[in-house]
Design a protein around this motif. Structure first.
Motif, PDB file in Angstrom:
ATOM      1  N   ILE A  53       0.690  -0.904  -0.099  1.00 49.85           N
ATOM      2  CA  ILE A  53      -0.268   0.039  -0.135  1.00 49.85           C
ATOM      3  C   ILE A  53       0.896   1.524  -0.009  1.00 49.85           C
ATOM      4  O   ILE A  53       0.552   2.046  -0.698  1.00 49.85           O
ATOM      5  CB  ILE A  53      -0.823  -0.143   1.250  1.00 49.85           C
ATOM      6  CG1 ILE A  53      -2.025  -1.229   1.086  1.00 49.85           C
ATOM      7  CG2 ILE A  53      -1.623   1.401   1.580  1.00 49.85           C
ATOM      8  CD1 ILE A  53      -2.882  -1.295   2.275  1.00 49.85           C
ATOM      9  N   THR A  56       2.616   1.360  -3.661  1.00 50.63           N
ATOM     10  CA  THR A  56       1.309   1.997  -4.636  1.00 50.63           C
ATOM     11  C   THR A  56       1.135   3.415  -4.274  1.00 50.63           C
ATOM     12  O   THR A  56       1.059   4.200  -5.372  1.00 50.63           O
ATOM     13  CB  THR A  56       0.413   1.112  -4.193  1.00 50.63           C
ATOM     14  OG1 THR A  56       0.706  -0.289  -4.720  1.00 50.63           O
ATOM     15  CG2 THR A  56      -0.734   1.555  -5.493  1.00 50.63           C
ATOM     16  N   SER A  57       0.941   3.660  -3.018  1.00 54.81           N
ATOM     17  CA  SER A  57       0.504   5.333  -2.894  1.00 54.81           C
ATOM     18  C   SER A  57       1.600   6.317  -3.305  1.00 54.81           C
ATOM     19  O   SER A  57       1.266   7.372  -3.782  1.00 54.81           O
ATOM     20  CB  SER A  57       0.300   5.423  -1.359  1.00 54.81           C
ATOM     21  OG  SER A  57      -0.708   4.821  -0.898  1.00 54.81           O
ATOM     22  N   VAL A  61       1.153   9.132  -6.506  1.00 54.51           N
ATOM     23  CA  VAL A  61       1.563  10.640  -6.201  1.00 54.51           C
ATOM     24  C   VAL A  61       2.330  10.885  -6.988  1.00 54.51           C
ATOM     25  O   VAL A  61       2.368  11.958  -7.888  1.00 54.51           O
ATOM     26  CB  VAL A  61       1.888  10.856  -4.761  1.00 54.51           C
ATOM     27  CG1 VAL A  61       2.242  12.228  -4.416  1.00 54.51           C
ATOM     28  CG2 VAL A  61       0.613  10.439  -3.809  1.00 54.51           C
TER      29      VAL A  61
END
Length: 302
Positions: A53, A56-57, A61
């Motif tokens: 997570i 991926t974040s 961004v």
């Protein structure tokens, strides 16, 4: 621009791996166990979901920053495509959630123990990998999801094979058959997300795309379960021999029946040559028969 795809992907992999290492290292140090803080040990102790997570974040961004900075599209347009992407992923996510729910339910009602008890001694374990492969083919084609099928099939077949035998080689063959067979539906199922996306992106009619994919995948699936799961499960030869056999068969079919557009295949050329030889022999035999009959008629006349 190629780096708009490569850079976020590299960042995703790098951040995820680094997060897995430091998260697992923190767990090992907090536990006080005498374990070396190698990457493999840290990766086995980390919370992999949280690490993915985070990676991926950060990658998302970065993508949302790269595109507007280069003035390829605005922030509002990027947000719109982001929402569309989330919508496209909602169906596979729901399939995974339902598959996991079904797996938990089967585990709670002890489905695997029931199947193992029903099979008893009537199921030779050497045929179990090929049976699992057939089940994987059918379930993945029906669901259209490889990961969804794996979420259903693994909680079912692993306890069964452990109950049936203690042979670790059968464990490996069964799990390998489960992994490989579930990909079949992703390629040939009309409801698979990859099938739908491929047809849409290439502007190809769905029926034509399925015909092409089935032409390649179905024969490979049959050859794999025959020369791979079945014969290797029966210990007729090691697994690497099955690779050689399958490569030889596929290469032979490709050489004989493969062709460039507008040209004949090698099989067609050979077939035409055989037909031409037969036609020549037939014409020569017919001509000789006519000459003999003429000679006979001439002799009678004389």
């Amino acid at each position: 621009r190629w780096y708009n795809a490569i850079v976020p992907l590299v960042v995703l992999v790098a951040i995820s791996l680094l997060r897995m290492y430091f998260d697992g290292k923190q767990v090992i140090l907090a536990s006080g166990e005498d374990i070396a803080t190698t990457f493999m040990n840290c990766a086995s102790k980390c919370n992999s979901i949280n690490c993915l997570i985070v990676g991926t974040s950060v990658s998302l961004v970065l993508t949302l920053v790269l595109i507007p900075v280069q003035r390829i599209m605005g922030v509002a347009k990027c947000a719109e495509y982001f929402v569309e992407g989330v919508k496209g992923m909602s169906e596979p996510i729901m399939i995974l959630i339902l598959a996991w729910s079904l797996g938990f339910a089967m585990n709670d009602i002890h489905t695997s123990e029931y199947i193992a008890g029903a099979l008893g001694e009537n199921m030779p374990v050497k045929y179990f990998p090929s049976l699992v492969c057939l089940i994987g083919y059918a379930m993945s084609y029906a669901s259209g999801s490889a990961m969804g099928t794996q979420g259903i099939i693994f909680p079912l077949i692993v306890p069964v094979v452990v109950h049936l035998t203690s042979d670790t080689e059968i464990y490996v063959k069964t799990i390998a058959a489960a992994f490989s067979s579930t990909v079949f539906g992703n390629l040939c199922s009309p409801i698979a997300d990859t099938t739908i996306a491929s047809a849409l992106f290439t502007n190809c009619p769905m029926v034509d795309h399925l015909k092409v994919m089935s032409t390649f995948c179905v024969p490979i699936a049959v050859l794999t379960i025959l020369f791979g799961d079945l014969f290797v499960g029966m210990d007729l030869y090691p697994y690497y021999v099955s690779y050689l056999i399958l490569i030889f068969i596929v290469a032979t079919v490709f050489i004989l029946f493969g062709r460039y557009p507008g040209r004949r295949s090698l099989f067609q050329v050979l077939l035409d040559e055989v037909r031409g030889i037969r036609r020549v022999k037939s014409d020569s035999s017919t001509e000789s028969e006519v000459n003999e009959r003429t000679a006979l008629v001439g002799g009678d006349t004389i």
